[in-house]
Design a protein around this motif. Structure first.
Motif, PDB file in Angstrom:
ATOM      1  N   TRP A 166       2.027   4.403  -0.907  1.00  0.00           N
ATOM      2  CA  TRP A 166       1.128   4.782  -0.736  1.00  0.00           C
ATOM      3  C   TRP A 166      -0.170   4.487  -1.471  1.00  0.00           C
ATOM      4  O   TRP A 166      -1.786   4.518  -1.170  1.00  0.00           O
ATOM      5  N   VAL A 167       0.042   3.900  -2.559  1.00  0.00           N
ATOM      6  CA  VAL A 167      -1.352   2.746  -3.546  1.00  0.00           C
ATOM      7  C   VAL A 167      -1.107   2.037  -2.553  1.00  0.00           C
ATOM      8  O   VAL A 167      -2.952   1.581  -2.990  1.00  0.00           O
ATOM      9  N   PHE A 168      -1.154   1.331  -1.497  1.00  0.00           N
ATOM     10  CA  PHE A 168      -1.732   0.290  -1.014  1.00  0.00           C
ATOM     11  C   PHE A 168      -2.788   0.873   0.006  1.00  0.00           C
ATOM     12  O   PHE A 168      -4.631   0.023  -0.256  1.00  0.00           O
ATOM     13  N   PRO A 169      -2.602   1.780   0.837  1.00  0.00           N
ATOM     14  CA  PRO A 169      -4.368   2.377   1.828  1.00  0.00           C
ATOM     15  C   PRO A 169      -4.673   3.160   0.879  1.00  0.00           C
ATOM     16  O   PRO A 169      -5.761   2.867   0.872  1.00  0.00           O
ATOM     17  N   ARG A 170      -4.498   2.492  -0.059  1.00  0.00           N
ATOM     18  CA  ARG A 170      -5.665   4.325  -1.001  1.00  0.00           C
ATOM     19  C   ARG A 170      -6.043   3.004  -2.424  1.00  0.00           C
ATOM     20  O   ARG A 170      -7.585   3.003  -2.013  1.00  0.00           O
ATOM     21  N   TYR A 171      -5.990   2.586  -2.712  1.00  0.00           N
ATOM     22  CA  TYR A 171      -6.067   1.552  -3.534  1.00  0.00           C
ATOM     23  C   TYR A 171      -6.609   0.163  -3.710  1.00  0.00           C
ATOM     24  O   TYR A 171      -7.679  -0.109  -3.686  1.00  0.00           O
ATOM     25  N   LEU A 172      -5.753  -0.520  -2.312  1.00  0.00           N
ATOM     26  CA  LEU A 172      -5.750  -1.986  -1.936  1.00  0.00           C
ATOM     27  C   LEU A 172      -5.922  -1.885  -0.494  1.00  0.00           C
ATOM     28  O   LEU A 172      -6.447  -3.452   0.269  1.00  0.00           O
ATOM     29  N   ASP A 173      -6.604  -0.805   0.001  1.00  0.00           N
ATOM     30  CA  ASP A 173      -7.147  -1.286   1.234  1.00  0.00           C
ATOM     31  C   ASP A 173      -6.580  -2.098   2.282  1.00  0.00           C
ATOM     32  O   ASP A 173      -6.397  -2.549   3.052  1.00  0.00           O
ATOM     33  N   GLN A 174      -4.406  -1.618   2.341  1.00  0.00           N
ATOM     34  CA  GLN A 174      -3.531  -2.450   3.266  1.00  0.00           C
ATOM     35  C   GLN A 174      -2.781  -0.965   3.823  1.00  0.00           C
ATOM     36  O   GLN A 174      -2.750  -0.723   2.599  1.00  0.00           O
ATOM     37  N   PRO A 175      -2.228  -0.980   4.703  1.00  0.00           N
ATOM     38  CA  PRO A 175      -0.958  -0.263   5.125  1.00  0.00           C
ATOM     39  C   PRO A 175       0.074  -0.466   4.154  1.00  0.00           C
ATOM     40  O   PRO A 175       0.882  -0.210   4.347  1.00  0.00           O
ATOM     41  N   GLY A 176       0.521  -1.476   3.596  1.00  0.00           N
ATOM     42  CA  GLY A 176       1.346  -2.166   2.634  1.00  0.00           C
ATOM     43  C   GLY A 176       1.878  -3.181   2.263  1.00  0.00           C
ATOM     44  O   GLY A 176       0.604  -3.806   1.837  1.00  0.00           O
ATOM     45  N   ILE A 177       3.037  -3.670   1.581  1.00  0.00           N
ATOM     46  CA  ILE A 177       3.575  -4.501   1.329  1.00  0.00           C
ATOM     47  C   ILE A 177       2.880  -5.613   2.653  1.00  0.00           C
ATOM     48  O   ILE A 177       3.483  -5.844   3.470  1.00  0.00           O
ATOM     49  N   ALA A 178       2.868  -7.108   2.243  1.00  0.00           N
ATOM     50  CA  ALA A 178       2.640  -8.101   3.273  1.00  0.00           C
ATOM     51  C   ALA A 178       3.779  -8.870   2.755  1.00  0.00           C
ATOM     52  O   ALA A 178       4.420  -8.713   2.066  1.00  0.00           O
ATOM     53  N   LEU A 179       4.692  -9.133   4.354  1.00  0.00           N
ATOM     54  CA  LEU A 179       5.440  -9.365   4.727  1.00  0.00           C
ATOM     55  C   LEU A 179       5.228 -10.830   4.751  1.00  0.00           C
ATOM     56  O   LEU A 179       6.099 -11.439   4.488  1.00  0.00           O
ATOM     57  N   TYR A 180       4.353 -11.395   5.644  1.00  0.00           N
ATOM     58  CA  TYR A 180       3.960 -12.216   6.366  1.00  0.00           C
ATOM     59  C   TYR A 180       2.812 -12.674   6.229  1.00  0.00           C
ATOM     60  O   TYR A 180       1.495 -11.867   6.286  1.00  0.00           O
ATOM     61  N   GLY A 181       2.089 -13.639   6.093  1.00  0.00           N
ATOM     62  CA  GLY A 181       0.105 -14.422   6.887  1.00  0.00           C
ATOM     63  C   GLY A 181       0.448 -15.905   7.001  1.00  0.00           C
ATOM     64  O   GLY A 181       1.144 -16.646   6.155  1.00  0.00           O
ATOM     65  N   ASP A 182      -0.527 -16.600   7.656  1.00  0.00           N
ATOM     66  CA  ASP A 182      -0.689 -17.033   7.792  1.00  0.00           C
ATOM     67  C   ASP A 182      -2.492 -17.440   7.627  1.00  0.00           C
ATOM     68  O   ASP A 182      -2.967 -17.105   7.129  1.00  0.00           O
ATOM     69  N   SER A 183      -2.842 -18.776   7.636  1.00  0.00           N
ATOM     70  CA  SER A 183      -4.133 -19.894   7.412  1.00  0.00           C
ATOM     71  C   SER A 183      -5.030 -18.729   8.589  1.00  0.00           C
ATOM     72  O   SER A 183      -6.171 -18.839   8.471  1.00  0.00           O
ATOM     73  N   SER A 184      -4.493 -18.694   9.628  1.00  0.00           N
ATOM     74  CA  SER A 184      -5.718 -17.638  11.109  1.00  0.00           C
ATOM     75  C   SER A 184      -6.080 -16.191  10.035  1.00  0.00           C
ATOM     76  O   SER A 184      -6.819 -15.858  10.744  1.00  0.00           O
ATOM     77  N   GLY A 185      -5.249 -15.879   9.608  1.00  0.00           N
ATOM     78  CA  GLY A 185      -5.765 -14.824   9.298  1.00  0.00           C
ATOM     79  C   GLY A 185      -4.697 -13.046   9.356  1.00  0.00           C
ATOM     80  O   GLY A 185      -4.817 -12.143   9.344  1.00  0.00           O
ATOM     81  N   ARG A 186      -3.888 -13.494   9.894  1.00  0.00           N
ATOM     82  CA  ARG A 186      -2.594 -12.222  10.768  1.00  0.00           C
ATOM     83  C   ARG A 186      -1.804 -12.351   9.664  1.00  0.00           C
ATOM     84  O   ARG A 186      -1.314 -12.879   8.996  1.00  0.00           O
ATOM     85  N   GLN A 187      -1.656 -10.925   8.969  1.00  0.00           N
ATOM     86  CA  GLN A 187      -0.359 -10.164   8.587  1.00  0.00           C
ATOM     87  C   GLN A 187       0.257  -9.321   8.918  1.00  0.00           C
ATOM     88  O   GLN A 187      -0.383  -8.868   9.725  1.00  0.00           O
ATOM     89  N   LEU A 188       1.677  -9.310   8.266  1.00  0.00           N
ATOM     90  CA  LEU A 188       2.261  -8.130   8.814  1.00  0.00           C
ATOM     91  C   LEU A 188       2.528  -7.554   7.708  1.00  0.00           C
ATOM     92  O   LEU A 188       2.858  -8.285   6.410  1.00  0.00           O
ATOM     93  N   TYR A 189       2.354  -6.298   7.629  1.00  0.00           N
ATOM     94  CA  TYR A 189       2.535  -5.139   6.251  1.00  0.00           C
ATOM     95  C   TYR A 189       4.140  -4.566   6.939  1.00  0.00           C
ATOM     96  O   TYR A 189       3.840  -4.294   8.503  1.00  0.00           O
TER      97      TYR A 189
END
Length: 456
Positions: A166-189
């Motif tokens: 719950w820390v991520f959506p409340r304080y970091l504005d993301q749904p969870g741990i970032a499992l994957y990310g690329d240069s185009s900005g796609r993220q897998l949480y």
């Protein structure tokens, strides 16, 4: 006949393991050992930094000043400081790793002076081993600290991920741990139930694996502490030989007292009485020949008894049959004097050195005396053979059992016998449950010749 395999002279029987409801892999993360060893690795980094900085600074300063007179005492003081820090390291290893590491040999300066102390420090191998420990342990402590902390934190954090996501959506504005990310900005949480469960599963796997990684790391620490901060093998051997020498001296003194007592109370007293009887017979030879003849006849019987006592005493020191014919004949003679029937089997390819052969003879002789006096047995057996570089002796009986080293009575003699064997790197093992049977196994170093003398 059961034959025991040779054991190491300093081995002890391990305690029976206590049964646990959980398998070791599951309970390891919660065991006190894991937490102690993890604490050892955590504390090891700052301690190793202090040890390393002190050693490098002091030794570098002393080595740099060797061109002057000050370099030698400064170098010695640096090595002495390393020894002092080694005391704390050994205490830490004993407390957290449960490592059995002894203190190294103390410094023994030839004289009570500063220069004698400096020379003793510089000539001590333990001092230089402490310096080597400071240099080697620092990079290892950095590596062990990073590995253990990484696995420990990542494992427990991933396992508890559902509790703190719950820390991520409340304080970091993301749904969870970032499992994957690329240069185009796609993220897998990791925000779906499946992904959250997968992260916890990975965390559980890390938690279960981390204790074994920590144990592997601390195994290296144990080797470093015992190998570099403990006594050298030569020092340990010297201490052992000093202790063994004391046992041998005490044993020899006790044997001399026994021989003196047997001579004084036995043959010597009998010979004194014999001399008096012969003196009286000489006086009566002319006046009363019949009485003199009877006294001479009685003196002749006393001579036979004195000779028998002297033979028994000589046999107790070192029997001639052992020197002439070896263990097989000597042990057969001992067995024939036992109060119960004894079978003797000697299977030796050669004869051991006389010292070991004599110890083996007296060991069997004393054990058979225990059988006669205490065992209440109906039969016994003696088995002698060679196993590798060890001379094995096993004495068995079907008596009442209950013998153990150090419990008084028969066992007080076993304790003395165990000390004698230990003085020559031997070992005595007693297997005597109450009610019997009893099996006493003795091991001695072989130290034999390539080809022994033939047995008669």
């Amino acid at each position: 006949m059961r034959r025991a395999e040779p054991t190491t002279p300093y081995s002890t029987a391990p305690d029976a393991p206590r049964a646990h409801a959980l398998p070791p892999a599951v309970r390891a993360p919660l065991e006190g050992r894991t937490w102690r060893e993890f604490g050892y690795l955590l504390v090891g980094l700052p301690v190793s930094v202090v040890f390393f900085v002190f050693a490098v600074t002091a030794v570098s300063l002393g080595a740099g000043l060797l061109i002057t007179f000050l370099g030698v005492p400064i170098l010695a003081a640096g090595l002495a400081g390393c020894r002092a820090l080694g005391v704390a390291e050994r205490a830490r290893a004993r407390a957290l790793l449960r490592a059995e590491v002894a203190d190294p040999a103390p410094l023994r300066p030839a004289r009570n002076s500063l220069m004698a102390w400096v020379g003793a420090v510089l000539k001590s191998g333990a001092s230089w081993r402490h310096l080597l420990y400071a240099l080697l342990h620092f990079p290892w402590a950095v590596f062990a600290f990073c590995v253990s902390v990484t696995f420990w934190l990542y494992g427990w954090a991933a396992l508890a991920y559902p509790l703190w996501r719950w820390v991520f959506p409340r304080y970091l504005d993301q749904p969870g741990i970032a499992l994957y990310g690329d240069s185009s900005g796609r993220q897998l949480y990791a925000d779906t139930p499946f992904e959250i469960g997968a992260v916890s599963a990975v965390g559980l796997l890390l938690v279960l694996v981390t204790p074994w990684i920590i144990r592997g790391l601390t195994t290296v620490d144990r080797l470093l502490v015992t190998g570099l901060l403990g006594p050298s093998r030569l020092d340990s051997r010297v201490v052992e030989l000093e202790s063994d020498r004391g046992v041998v001296v005490d044993t020899a003194a006790a044997d001399l007292r026994r021989i003196e007592r047997d001579l004084h109370d036995g043959a010597q007293a009998r010979l004194v009485a014999l001399a008096m009887d012969l003196g009286l017979a000489k006086e009566k030879l002319l006046d009363d020949p019949d009485t003199a003849a009877a006294m001479v006849d009685e003196a002749h019987g006393e001579v036979k008894l004195a000779l028998q006592e002297l033979r028994d005493l000589a046999r107790g020191i070192h029997p001639a049959v052992l020197t002439d014919r070896g263990l097989d004949a000597a042990l057969s003679a001992v067995a024939s004097r036992c109060t119960v029937p004894v079978t003797v089997e000697v299977d030796l390819p050669a004869r051991p050195v006389p010292a070991i052969e004599g110890i083996a003879y007296f060991t069997v002789s004393e054990l058979l005396q225990n059988v006669s006096k205490h065992a209440q047995a109906s039969r016994a057996s003696v088995d002698v053979w060679r196993a590798g570089d060890r001379l094995m002796l096993q004495i068995q009986d079907d008596g009442r059992g209950g013998a153990a080293v150090g419990r008084g009575g028969e066992s007080s003699g076993l304790a003395g016998l165990a000390e004698r064997l230990d003085a020559v790197d031997g070992v005595l093992v007693v297997d005597s449950p109450p009610g019997g049977p009893t099996a006493v196994t003795a091991e001695l170093p072989w130290r034999g010749r390539a080809a022994g003398r033939p047995r008669g």
